[in-house]
Design a protein around this motif. Structure first.
Motif, PDB file in Angstrom:
ATOM      1  N   SER B 492      -5.724   8.233   1.032  1.00  0.00           N
ATOM      2  CA  SER B 492      -5.372   7.964   2.426  1.00  0.00           C
ATOM      3  C   SER B 492      -4.459   6.747   2.590  1.00  0.00           C
ATOM      4  CB  SER B 492      -6.630   7.760   3.249  1.00  0.00           C
ATOM      5  OG  SER B 492      -7.273   6.581   2.841  1.00  0.00           O
ATOM      6  N   ASN B 493      -4.586   5.779   1.685  1.00  0.00           N
ATOM      7  CA  ASN B 493      -3.773   4.580   1.813  1.00  0.00           C
ATOM      8  C   ASN B 493      -2.591   4.557   0.847  1.00  0.00           C
ATOM      9  OD1 ASN B 493      -5.423   3.524   3.797  1.00  0.00           O
ATOM     10  ND2 ASN B 493      -6.769   2.567   2.301  1.00  0.00           N
ATOM     11  N   HIS B 494      -2.574   5.454  -0.106  1.00  0.00           N
ATOM     12  CA  HIS B 494      -1.536   5.417  -1.129  1.00  0.00           C
ATOM     13  C   HIS B 494      -0.890   6.783  -1.255  1.00  0.00           C
ATOM     14  CE1 HIS B 494      -4.511   2.353  -2.220  1.00  0.00           C
ATOM     15  NE2 HIS B 494      -3.484   1.631  -2.593  1.00  0.00           N
ATOM     16  N   ASN B 495       0.394   6.760  -1.523  1.00  0.00           N
ATOM     17  CA  ASN B 495       1.104   8.008  -1.796  1.00  0.00           C
ATOM     18  C   ASN B 495       2.210   7.671  -2.793  1.00  0.00           C
ATOM     19  OD1 ASN B 495       2.032  10.600  -1.701  1.00  0.00           O
ATOM     20  ND2 ASN B 495       2.894  10.471   0.363  1.00  0.00           N
ATOM     21  N   VAL B 496       1.832   7.601  -4.046  1.00  0.00           N
ATOM     22  CA  VAL B 496       2.778   7.236  -5.095  1.00  0.00           C
ATOM     23  C   VAL B 496       2.904   8.433  -6.029  1.00  0.00           C
ATOM     24  CG1 VAL B 496       3.386   5.521  -6.824  1.00  0.00           C
ATOM     25  CG2 VAL B 496       1.858   4.886  -4.958  1.00  0.00           C
ATOM     26  N   GLN B 497       4.105   8.944  -6.177  1.00  0.00           N
ATOM     27  CA  GLN B 497       4.297  10.119  -7.015  1.00  0.00           C
ATOM     28  C   GLN B 497       5.569   9.979  -7.827  1.00  0.00           C
ATOM     29  OE1 GLN B 497       3.926  13.937  -5.019  1.00  0.00           O
ATOM     30  NE2 GLN B 497       2.711  13.025  -3.386  1.00  0.00           N
ATOM     31  N   ILE B 541      17.092   4.052 -12.661  1.00  0.00           N
ATOM     32  CA  ILE B 541      15.897   4.521 -11.964  1.00  0.00           C
ATOM     33  C   ILE B 541      15.140   3.325 -11.408  1.00  0.00           C
ATOM     34  CG2 ILE B 541      13.691   5.717 -12.282  1.00  0.00           C
ATOM     35  CD1 ILE B 541      15.191   7.318 -14.530  1.00  0.00           C
ATOM     36  N   ALA B 542      14.811   3.421 -10.121  1.00  0.00           N
ATOM     37  CA  ALA B 542      14.070   2.336  -9.491  1.00  0.00           C
ATOM     38  C   ALA B 542      13.075   2.943  -8.527  1.00  0.00           C
ATOM     39  CB  ALA B 542      15.026   1.416  -8.744  1.00  0.00           C
ATOM     40  N   SER B 543      12.057   2.169  -8.159  1.00  0.00           N
ATOM     41  CA  SER B 543      11.091   2.710  -7.202  1.00  0.00           C
ATOM     42  C   SER B 543      11.658   2.587  -5.797  1.00  0.00           C
ATOM     43  CB  SER B 543       9.742   2.009  -7.337  1.00  0.00           C
ATOM     44  OG  SER B 543       9.888   0.656  -7.072  1.00  0.00           O
ATOM     45  N   VAL B 544      11.447   3.618  -5.026  1.00  0.00           N
ATOM     46  CA  VAL B 544      11.987   3.677  -3.671  1.00  0.00           C
ATOM     47  C   VAL B 544      10.892   4.145  -2.706  1.00  0.00           C
ATOM     48  CG1 VAL B 544      14.362   4.174  -4.389  1.00  0.00           C
ATOM     49  CG2 VAL B 544      12.780   6.059  -3.995  1.00  0.00           C
ATOM     50  N   VAL B 545      11.109   3.868  -1.441  1.00  0.00           N
ATOM     51  CA  VAL B 545      10.203   4.358  -0.401  1.00  0.00           C
ATOM     52  C   VAL B 545      10.936   5.436   0.382  1.00  0.00           C
ATOM     53  CG1 VAL B 545       8.740   3.727   1.537  1.00  0.00           C
ATOM     54  CG2 VAL B 545       9.298   2.032  -0.189  1.00  0.00           C
ATOM     55  N   ASN B 553       4.765   8.140   4.324  1.00  0.00           N
ATOM     56  CA  ASN B 553       5.534   7.322   3.411  1.00  0.00           C
ATOM     57  C   ASN B 553       5.210   7.703   1.974  1.00  0.00           C
ATOM     58  OD1 ASN B 553       6.994   5.344   5.086  1.00  0.00           O
ATOM     59  ND2 ASN B 553       4.923   4.969   5.824  1.00  0.00           N
ATOM     60  N   LEU B 554       6.247   7.867   1.182  1.00  0.00           N
ATOM     61  CA  LEU B 554       6.071   8.251  -0.207  1.00  0.00           C
ATOM     62  C   LEU B 554       6.759   7.217  -1.095  1.00  0.00           C
ATOM     63  CD1 LEU B 554       5.422  10.346  -2.480  1.00  0.00           C
ATOM     64  CD2 LEU B 554       7.626  11.385  -1.960  1.00  0.00           C
ATOM     65  N   PHE B 555       5.990   6.647  -2.010  1.00  0.00           N
ATOM     66  CA  PHE B 555       6.561   5.734  -2.991  1.00  0.00           C
ATOM     67  C   PHE B 555       6.890   6.558  -4.228  1.00  0.00           C
ATOM     68  CE2 PHE B 555       4.239   3.127  -0.128  1.00  0.00           C
ATOM     69  CZ  PHE B 555       4.895   1.913  -0.100  1.00  0.00           C
ATOM     70  N   THR B 556       8.153   6.571  -4.589  1.00  0.00           N
ATOM     71  CA  THR B 556       8.526   7.385  -5.741  1.00  0.00           C
ATOM     72  C   THR B 556       9.681   6.711  -6.482  1.00  0.00           C
ATOM     73  OG1 THR B 556       9.171   9.607  -6.425  1.00  0.00           O
ATOM     74  CG2 THR B 556      10.047   8.844  -4.328  1.00  0.00           C
ATOM     75  N   PHE B 557      10.326   7.443  -7.350  1.00  0.00           N
ATOM     76  CA  PHE B 557      11.428   6.888  -8.136  1.00  0.00           C
ATOM     77  C   PHE B 557      12.701   7.670  -7.839  1.00  0.00           C
ATOM     78  CE2 PHE B 557       7.520   6.175 -10.457  1.00  0.00           C
ATOM     79  CZ  PHE B 557       7.607   4.840 -10.784  1.00  0.00           C
ATOM     80  N   ASP B 558      13.814   6.980  -7.899  1.00  0.00           N
ATOM     81  CA  ASP B 558      15.075   7.685  -7.722  1.00  0.00           C
ATOM     82  C   ASP B 558      16.183   6.958  -8.481  1.00  0.00           C
ATOM     83  OD1 ASP B 558      16.737   9.663  -6.926  1.00  0.00           O
ATOM     84  OD2 ASP B 558      16.485   9.349  -4.782  1.00  0.00           O
ATOM     85  N   ASN B 559      17.277   7.672  -8.681  1.00  0.00           N
ATOM     86  CA  ASN B 559      18.420   7.093  -9.390  1.00  0.00           C
ATOM     87  C   ASN B 559      19.275   6.324  -8.395  1.00  0.00           C
ATOM     88  OD1 ASN B 559      17.881  10.013 -10.663  1.00  0.00           O
ATOM     89  ND2 ASN B 559      18.584   8.633 -12.259  1.00  0.00           N
ATOM     90  N   VAL B 560      18.935   5.074  -8.121  1.00  0.00           N
ATOM     91  CA  VAL B 560      19.643   4.358  -7.068  1.00  0.00           C
ATOM     92  C   VAL B 560      20.348   3.076  -7.512  1.00  0.00           C
ATOM     93  CG1 VAL B 560      18.346   5.284  -5.130  1.00  0.00           C
ATOM     94  CG2 VAL B 560      17.471   3.298  -6.337  1.00  0.00           C
ATOM     95  N   ASP B 561      19.843   2.430  -8.561  1.00  0.00           N
ATOM     96  CA  ASP B 561      20.409   1.126  -8.913  1.00  0.00           C
ATOM     97  C   ASP B 561      21.558   1.286  -9.913  1.00  0.00           C
ATOM     98  OD1 ASP B 561      18.367   0.247  -7.418  1.00  0.00           O
ATOM     99  OD2 ASP B 561      17.393  -0.955  -8.974  1.00  0.00           O
ATOM    100  N   TYR B 562      22.298   0.220 -10.106  1.00  0.00           N
ATOM    101  CA  TYR B 562      23.167   0.188 -11.273  1.00  0.00           C
ATOM    102  C   TYR B 562      23.307  -1.246 -11.743  1.00  0.00           C
ATOM    103  CZ  TYR B 562      27.260  -1.299  -8.512  1.00  0.00           C
ATOM    104  OH  TYR B 562      28.129  -1.967  -7.720  1.00  0.00           O
ATOM    105  N   SER B 563      23.672  -1.399 -13.006  1.00  0.00           N
ATOM    106  CA  SER B 563      23.888  -2.763 -13.479  1.00  0.00           C
ATOM    107  C   SER B 563      25.052  -2.813 -14.450  1.00  0.00           C
ATOM    108  CB  SER B 563      22.615  -3.341 -14.097  1.00  0.00           C
ATOM    109  OG  SER B 563      22.369  -2.782 -15.331  1.00  0.00           O
ATOM    110  N   LYS B 564      25.686  -3.957 -14.453  1.00  0.00           N
ATOM    111  CA  LYS B 564      26.811  -4.199 -15.348  1.00  0.00           C
ATOM    112  C   LYS B 564      26.486  -5.434 -16.174  1.00  0.00           C
ATOM    113  CE  LYS B 564      30.175  -2.530 -12.030  1.00  0.00           C
ATOM    114  NZ  LYS B 564      31.014  -2.963 -10.908  1.00  0.00           N
ATOM    115  N   ILE B 565      26.777  -5.357 -17.452  1.00  0.00           N
ATOM    116  CA  ILE B 565      26.495  -6.483 -18.335  1.00  0.00           C
ATOM    117  C   ILE B 565      27.772  -6.830 -19.076  1.00  0.00           C
ATOM    118  CG2 ILE B 565      25.235  -7.167 -20.414  1.00  0.00           C
ATOM    119  CD1 ILE B 565      22.989  -5.232 -19.318  1.00  0.00           C
ATOM    120  N   LEU B 566      28.105  -8.088 -19.066  1.00  0.00           N
ATOM    121  CA  LEU B 566      29.309  -8.554 -19.748  1.00  0.00           C
ATOM    122  C   LEU B 566      28.896  -9.719 -20.639  1.00  0.00           C
ATOM    123  CD1 LEU B 566      32.440  -8.560 -19.947  1.00  0.00           C
ATOM    124  CD2 LEU B 566      32.454 -10.134 -18.012  1.00  0.00           C
ATOM    125  N   GLY B 567      29.361  -9.719 -21.882  1.00  0.00           N
ATOM    126  CA  GLY B 567      28.939 -10.810 -22.745  1.00  0.00           C
ATOM    127  C   GLY B 567      29.938 -11.111 -23.849  1.00  0.00           C
TER     128      GLY B 567
END
Lengths: 503, 720
Positions: B492-497, B541-545, B553-567
């Motif tokens: 009832s209080n959680h919806n994580v899938q 992949i990051a957790s999203v609402v 409300n559903l807490f789940t994962f989706d392909n939303v972030d990105y990152s760049k690394i330079l070194g």
């Protein structure tokens, strides 16, 4: 040559350093304690077995010496014991392997009306110098029934679904367990005409102001006036306004949950206030003028789940129960409850329930259309370990329909007062708290949530050991109580344990 | 305990014996160590068919000497000093995972002899590197960059290949026995504290081409108390338990056992190598909380705790066959069958009685079985100097379940099957003697997310024989993990899938590598390498609402972030007579966007790492002194907070080890050393994820268990 010595030495070391230390020994001290600090006898009983419990099974034979002192009772004339105690002490034999020992108290006379008569037995010594006295070193055997002075209570809330709420009476030590889903509304039996909601079942209600015809409203009806409400949004993580114009829109925000609708700034809440005050009910006061009593939409709460939760967790709220429409009338001495399914347009169910002076409230089942026995008589319970407890209120800066577990309320309507002692500075510990430490002015009579769920830290998994509670029952008896567990040893939630002592 | 005394005596007599022996024999061994050192640098080891291709990539190597100087028993012991790798331990589970270029263990693929290793619920990535025993390891190869074409999914940040030692050089038989005793911080006892390691290995050269080897290793880590008071601790006051949180340990105890064997032989021109490995690990987890229920009969408190036990068992069978196919065209075939099972026990421990009262769980919580095969044909056009081709396939079939990753609330722990069919090809274009281009492509068909195409382009340009430039442009992807796909927690209080429709994360990397070797004299050489790298990871992949069909409300994962690394990094190593010196530095920046749809682009957040080592050999007493140091600069990450993105950071800290290794006789050597000289335990951090209800926010991160000392005695007997 040396090569082989070295080889052997390393091989031996391999073997030695790979063994491990599994030695264990019995480290529990042997203590003996009376099974009960008070023993009542009735007029019919002529003998009573007094039990001494051990902390572990005895590892050798021996004896425990018990002395006695009588209050209006003489050895030989009013009582005897077996084994014989005419010398002034009783030698209770202990046999190796036993986990308890006992002796028999034989009653020769009865108490005269209006006088006390009792014998106090005290552990006086042991044949083995390593043995010692446990928590209860003496037992008072009364010739007449007396109020319990202490006890350890394992509550019957029923496990991780917390299916039961438990009423407990300190003076008799009696607990009454009742399923949470037996009732939805509670009819107040005092002079005011009030209706409570079962907040251990997540029941919620909203008034359709101005509507008196129960059958006129269905899911598709427009509200007489739009309602400006707010709801918590998980996306923005704050309260967002929501404007409701139809019954269907309103029912979406009626059941208790994080995004239940409300508007505390405007004084709108679809639940009873947590304090338990008559003025805080979701139902307005029932008027004896019928047309002043409007129709309510009532969410019948949540089913009690049947699958147990994983160890350490709870599963107390299951599938939503239906929303129905209810209108309640009163003539001052009874309540008339009219109700129907939300989309019903032809037939109304109606039940009239008279007030019952013996109880604070009369529980009524809207599911079965009849009153049900839930609360003991109003002076026969002090606290209600309700398990689940719900209300619309603030949690930090946001308002939401909150669902608590492991909740405890006390009988404010029945005149029971309670307060929390927080151990800090020179505040005595639970064990050292005596009658002299009672702060009469701290007793709370207008808010039943003194204990609430603050006695345990469910996320940390522990009992909050910085606090205990003082209770004064309606008869003026003072008790101290301390929670000792909220799970069983196997970690299953919904098995509370507390210990209490009369001051 | 009389056993303890007896053991103390033994060790003393062992020393006396050993020292006496040393005086007789210290002239016997010559400068073999320093000669070996020089060989290592010059020889590239192309003959090992299963090693990573040095032609295409810049390969970093850690060999037995590197392992010996830190007395490394498992991979976690030695990777701390690699410039671009950070080892992060999780004290509650006992797992240690690596991150490379700031990308966590899910982006790094670990291979054993070129074959990916089974991990908790995957293949090759997110490996607990404490589980990789080094007893039969010849060397460890580290390749940086997206290696998707040759090594498949998850080889985004890089690849680590563990190469097994095979065959004997000088004798028919070899017996190696060693014991190693270590303190854990300042904690040490014969049985209940510290770290106790025993190793044994027997190798036999049956004929010129056939050798076998068997052995075992046991690593008993008794845990790190660090102020906690162990499993038998309880605080009782006035017959009530006071939960002061001091029960248990900071770092839970772990006992590991590895048994291994291999057979190396040949049939005609074909080489056959078979390796077997059995691994068993037990981790005990002690509950910090004590249940203080009273016995309602006696009124006395009976403290109990709900403790846990994880037992992981893994069996690996790897087979490799290689040889000429026709003329100079060669083939290489690998087959592998691996199983992993994890058993979970939860029990009620009676603290005063010191025994188990009952078991509340005793079951198999995770199981996976993997069938794997990889094969390729190389040097397909041996007659052409200009063009060459390598073609191959890779196949993975994995079945299993993981009750913990899918969430303890999941009602349906279903068995999942995952299959991969991959085909790849790499072409060589030798434009000139000094300039080559290697384009490559891989086609993947995965039963979960369908088809995927990966490509790479690398080129080498040898400006002179000692000055070489490599440029590698490659792609790879990280497949969504089990939890991201299948997690389930609904009430009832959680919806994580989990989200079964997740796509893999796409990564592209560009590496530029300049390497110059300077020969400074007869036995001196300086190697300098400059690297620049860039990673671009999309669809992270990051957790999203979001909301589900019922508008909850559903807490789940989706392909939303990105990152760049330079070194940028600069690495230098110098060999000079008895000295071996190295000094390297890297400067790495990461730019992350949390949830592309929101405007939360961050600037590059930079961190600086420094690595140095010094070794000195004293031939007259057969002794090598070595020390190494790594400075881990402050790292920053962007965190999603309710008020928008914020920057969290982990403070800087420095690792340093030092050891003395001496050959007392030809057959017997001792290593004495200290780990973590700067006594690092916890490092301040503001980027530690909080619990679901924000109840367990920690302001520091545990990296080590304090300054520790170790003593290793190794006996190595060669005979015919």
């Amino acid at each position: 040559m040396k090569k082989t010595i070295l080889l052997k030495a390393i091989a031996l070391m391999l073997i030695l350093s790979s063994c491990s230390d599994d030695d264990g020994e019995n480290l529990v001290d042997f203590t003996a304690t009376f099974a009960s600090a008070t023993v009542s006898t009735t007029e019919e009983e002529t003998s009573k077995e007094i039990v001494l419990n051990f902390s572990r099974s005895a590892s050798e034979d021996g004896t425990i010496t018990v002395s006695y002192s009588g209050d209006n009772a003489e050895y030989g004339t009013d009582f005897t014991t077996s084994p014989d105690g005419s010398s002034g002490t009783i030698s209770v034999p202990v046999t190796s392997g036993d986990t308890n020992a006992s002796f028999t108290f034989n009653k020769l006379t009865n108490a005269i009306e209006g006088t006390t008569k009792s014998v106090t037995f005290t552990i006086d010594g042991f044949s083995d110098a390593d043995w010692s006295t446990g928590s209860t070193s003496s037992a008072l055997v009364s010739y007449t029934p007396i109020a319990a002075t202490s006890g350890i209570i394992d509550t019957e809330n029923g496990g991780s679904n917390q299916p039961n709420q438990v009423y407990f009476d300190f003076s008799t030590g009696v607990q009454t367990a009742v399923r949470r889903d037996l009732w939805e509304i509670g009819l107040y039996n005092g002079t005011e005409n009030r209706v409570f909601l079962n907040n251990s079942l997540s029941v919620a209600a909203v008034e359709l102001t101005g509507v008196t015809d129960l059958l006129s409203m269905t899911e598709s009806s427009e509200l007489p006036a739009p309602m400006e409400l707010v709801t918590y949004s998980f996306v923005t993580e704050q309260l967002e306004p929501v404007n409701v114009t139809t019954v269907a829109e309103l029912t979406a925000g009626l059941p208790i949950g994080y995004n239940q609708y409300g508007n505390l700034e405007q004084g709108i809440s679809f639940t009873d206030g947590p304090e338990g005050a008559l003025e805080g009910t979701a139902f307005a006061e029932i008027s004896t003028t019928p047309e002043e009593n409007y129709v309510y939409l009532v969410s019948l709460g949540k089913e009690i789940p049947t699958d147990p939760a994983p160890v350490g967790s709870i599963a107390t709220t299951g599938d939503p129960r239906p929303i129905i429409k209810v209108r309640i009338l009163s003539d001052g001495n009874s309540y008339t409850i009219q109700y129907a399914d939300l989309n019903e347009t032809t037939t109304i169910s109606e039940v009239t329930v008279p007030k019952d002076a013996a109880h604070n409230i009369t529980a009524f089942s809207l599911t079965h259309g009849e009153t049900v026995s839930v609360e003991p008589a109003k002076e026969e319970w002090d606290i209600n370990l309700s398990g689940v407890f719900t209300y619309y209120g603030y949690q930090g800066p946001i308002a939401a329909g909150l669902t608590y577990s492991d909740y405890v309320v006390h009988n404010t309507l029945g005149g029971v007062g309670m307060y929390q002692v927080t151990i800090e500075g020179d505040v005595p510990t639970y064990a050292n708290f005596t009658m002299a430490d009672v702060d009469e002015s701290a007793l709370v009579y207008d808010d039943r949530t003194v204990v609430g769920s603050g006695w345990r830290d469910a996320f940390g998994g522990v009992i909050n050991s910085d606090r205990y509670y003082v209770l004064k029952d309606a008869d003026g008896n003072y008790y101290k109580m301390n929670f000792t567990a909220y799970t069983n040893t196997e970690g299953e939630r919904g098995h509370f344990q507390f210990t209490y002592e009369r001051l | 305990m009389s056993l303890n005394k007896c053991k103390g005596f033994l060790i003393t007599s062992l020393f006396i014996c050993a020292i006496g022996h040393a005086q007789e024999n210290n002239t016997m061994e010559k400068d073999s160590i320093s000669m070996q050192n020089l060989n290592e640098v010059v020889v590239t080891g192309e003959s090992q068919v299963m090693s990573l291709s040095k032609k295409l990539f810049a390969v970093g190597v850690l060999d037995q000497r590197d392992i010996a100087k830190v007395a490394g028993n498992n991979l976690a012991d030695i990777l701390n000093y690699n410039l671009n790798i950070t080892v992060t331990p999780d004290p509650s589970t006992g797992r240690s995972t690596i991150s490379m270029f700031g990308l966590d263990g899910q982006y790094v693929k670990v291979l054993i002899d070129g074959i990916p290793m089974a991990s908790d619920n995957g293949m090759g990535n997110n490996i607990d590197i404490t589980q990789i025993n080094l007893e039969d390891v010849e060397r460890i190869e580290i390749v940086e960059g997206s290696m998707g074409v040759l090594y498949g999914d998850n080889a985004v940040a890089g690849v680590i290949n563990i190469v097994t030692k095979r065959g004997l050089d000088h004798a028919k038989w070899q017996l190696q026995l060693s014991v190693q005793e270590e303190t854990v911080g300042d904690e040490y006892e014969w049985f209940d504290k510290g770290r106790h390691i025993q190793n044994a290995k027997l190798s036999h050269q049956l004929s010129e081409r056939t050798s076998i080897s068997i052995g075992g290793s046991r690593n008993d880590f008794a845990g790190f108390y660090n102020g906690y008071k162990g499993k038998n601790y309880v605080n009782i006051q006035d017959n009530a338990v006071v939960n002061d949180g001091l029960r248990g340990m900071e770092w839970n105890p772990k006992e590991q056992f590895t048994a291994f064997g291999n057979l190396n032989t040949g049939l005609g021109k074909h080489s056959i190598f078979y390796k077997f490995q059995y691994y068993d690990e037990t981790v005990a987890v002690y509950n910090r909380n004590v249940n203080g229920r009273l016995n309602s009969d006696t009124g006395m408190v009976e403290p109990t705790a709900l403790d846990e036990n994880f037992d992981t068992q893994r069996v690996m069978n790897n087979l490799n066959i290689s040889g000429p196919l026709k003329g100079q065209t060669i083939y290489n075939l690998s087959f592998s069958q691996q199983t992993q099972k994890r058993y979970y026990q939860q029990y009620v421990y009676n603290i005063l009685q010191r025994g188990i009262e009952s078991y509340t769980a005793d079951n198999l919580s995770q199981s996976s079985e993997i069938w794997y095969s990889k094969g390729f044909v190389g040097n397909m056009i041996p007659k052409s100097d200009f063009f060459n081709l390598q073609l191959g396939y890779e196949f993975t079939h994995q079945t299993g379940f993981d009750a913990i990753a899918t969430g303890e609330y999941s009602n349906d722990v279903v068995e999942n099957t995952l299959e991969n069919y991959d085909f790849f090809g790499v072409a060589d274009f030798n434009v000139s003697d000094r300039f080559s281009i290697f384009p490559g492509v891989r086609y993947t068909n995965n039963s979960q997310f369908g088809n995927k195409l990966i490509w790479s382009l690398s080129s080498t340009y040898d400006i002179t024989d000692t000055f070489k430039v490599k440029a590698i442009f490659g792609s790879a992807f990280r497949a969504p993990n089990f939890e991201e796909l299948f997690f389930y927690f609904v009430d009832s209080n959680h919806n994580v899938q989990g989200n079964p429709n997740l796509n893999p994360e796409d990564g592209i990397s560009i590496f530029l590598n300049l390497e110059h070797k300077f020969r400074l004299g007869e036995s001196s050489m300086l190697k300098t390498a400059f690297k620049s790298y860039y990673f671009d990871i999309k669809d992270k992949i990051a957790s999203v609402v979001t909301t589900d069909e019922e508008d909850r409300n559903l807490f789940t994962f989706d392909n939303v972030d990105y990152s760049k690394i330079l070194g940028f990094s600069l690495e230098n190593s110098l060999m000079m007579d008895r000295w071996q010196l190295s000094l390297g530095a890297t400067y790495l920046g990461e730019s992350t966007a949390i949830d592309e749809s929101q405007v939360s682009n961050s600037d590059y957040l930079w961190s600086f790492n420094l690595q140095s080592s010094v070794g000195y050999t004293i031939p007259s007493i057969n002794t090598t002194l070595s020390t190494q140091l790594k400075y881990n600069g402050r790292t920053q990450v962007v965190l999603n907070d309710s008020g928008g993105p914020v920057i969290g950071q982990t403070d800087d800290f420095t690792w340093m080890d030092a050891s003395v290794r001496t050959n007392i006789t030809k057959n017997f050597n001792i290593t004495l050393g200290a780990r973590n000289i700067f006594d690092i335990v916890r490092v301040n951090a503001s980027d530690v994820p909080s619990g679901a209800h924000g109840s367990s926010v920690s302001s520091s991160r545990l990296f080590g268990n304090g300054r520790s000392y170790f003593l290793k005695l190794l006996y190595n007997l060669n005979f015919n």
